[in-house]
Scaffold this motif. Structure first.
Motif, short mmCIF file in Angstrom:
data_model
loop_
_atom_site.label_atom_id
_atom_site.label_comp_id
_atom_site.label_asym_id
_atom_site.label_seq_id
_atom_site.Cartn_x
_atom_site.Cartn_y
_atom_site.Cartn_z
N THR A 41 46.48 74.06 -7.82
CA THR A 41 45.76 74.08 -5.81
C THR A 41 44.87 72.57 -5.92
N ARG A 62 46.36 81.08 0.47
CA ARG A 62 46.70 80.04 0.52
C ARG A 62 47.96 79.03 1.29
N ASP A 64 47.60 76.08 1.74
CA ASP A 64 47.84 74.53 1.05
C ASP A 64 47.94 74.52 -0.23
N ASP A 67 51.88 75.31 -0.28
CA ASP A 67 52.26 73.91 -0.64
C ASP A 67 52.42 72.78 -1.16
N GLN A 68 51.19 72.65 -1.92
CA GLN A 68 51.30 71.66 -2.52
C GLN A 68 51.66 72.04 -3.68
#
Length: 263
Positions: A41, A62, A64, A67-68
């Motif tokens: 994260t 989330r 992001d 995606d990360q």
């Protein structure tokens, strides 16, 4: 096949890996990998979720963070990954898992990535922009996607060569092409008679053609009515409700319900 699971509880899948058909698949070279998005994260303190815009109860995973995590796993942007690999977001509102869908997933050359929801679920951008598919294992809600991921993987792994002890086990079973998409026919084993409950005599006949006809008829009936028979009444001689599977004592007689394959 490579099966990757993005989950906040990777330890749950240790038990899953011990199951016989799963072990067989792993020994055949298939992979099951788990990844915790807290490990990658971009937020502090291992944060992976946040409160929903617009208000409401619960927390939302989330976009992001997911995606990360995917970028870290595969070494390239998630939008590139989804071109070559099925990414499944496990969510109650997704496409319902059925045998045809399982066949489709088992034939995927690039492997599968399963995203396990938690709390109030995914930021919708995960489903719309990162995942290639939204998948549901039923119209009900679980505490998270881990059990759903196991259901999907179990169904897919059974389709992989070498996972089952007998290859024929995955051919003529419920909802398979061999049965025309119908549920599987009823099975019986010893004793042939118990408390006055006898098995269909055709199964003792040794006539394989008649047995096959009887089984197909029972399968068709289940496809028409559905497996909803009431259990037998212990105090009586007849079933407590109608038997949608039709007569069980005869040979290859006609099903009691309409034939869905008739022209």
């Amino acid at each position: 096949m490579q099966l990757d699971v993005l989950t906040l509880f990777p330890e749950w899948f240790e038990w899953f890996r011990t199951q016989r058909h799963v072990r067989n698949a792993i020994e055949q070279g298939h992979e099951i990998r788990t990844f915790d998005p807290r490990a990658t994260t971009p937020l502090t303190g291992g944060q992976v979720d946040d409160t929903p815009f617009g208000g409401g109860a619960g927390m939302v995973l989330r976009v992001d963070v997911i995606d990360q995590a995917i970028g870290e796993i595969y070494g390239k942007d998630s939008l590139e990954i989804r071109k070559d690999r099925r990414i499944l977001a496990l969510t109650p509102g997704g496409r319902m898992l059925d045998d045809r869908f399982v066949d489709e997933l088992a034939a995927e050359p690039g492997g599968l990535t399963l995203l396990c929801g938690r709390y109030e679920g995914f930021d919708e951008r995960i489903v719309q922009r990162i995942a290639t598919d939204a998948v549901s294992v039923g119209r009900y809600v679980l505490a998270g996607g881990e059990l759903a991921a196991m259901v999907v993987m179990d169904a897919v792994i059974r389709k992989l060569p070498g996972s089952l002890g007998h290859e024929a086990s995955a051919v003529e079973e419920s909802f398979s092409t061999a049965l025309g998409g119908d549920p599987e026919y009823p099975h019986y084993t010893r004793p042939a008679e118990y408390r006055g409950w006898e098995i269909p005599q055709v199964l003792l006949s040794g006539n394989h053609a008649e047995i096959a006809t009887w089984r197909r008829a029972r399968s068709r009936e289940r496809g028409v009515v559905g497996p909803t028979a009431h259990p037998p009444d212990p105090a009586g001689e007849t079933a407590a409700g109608p038997d949608p599977f039709g007569p069980i004592g005869g040979g290859g007689g006609a099903p009691s319900g309409p034939d869905p394959f008739a022209g």
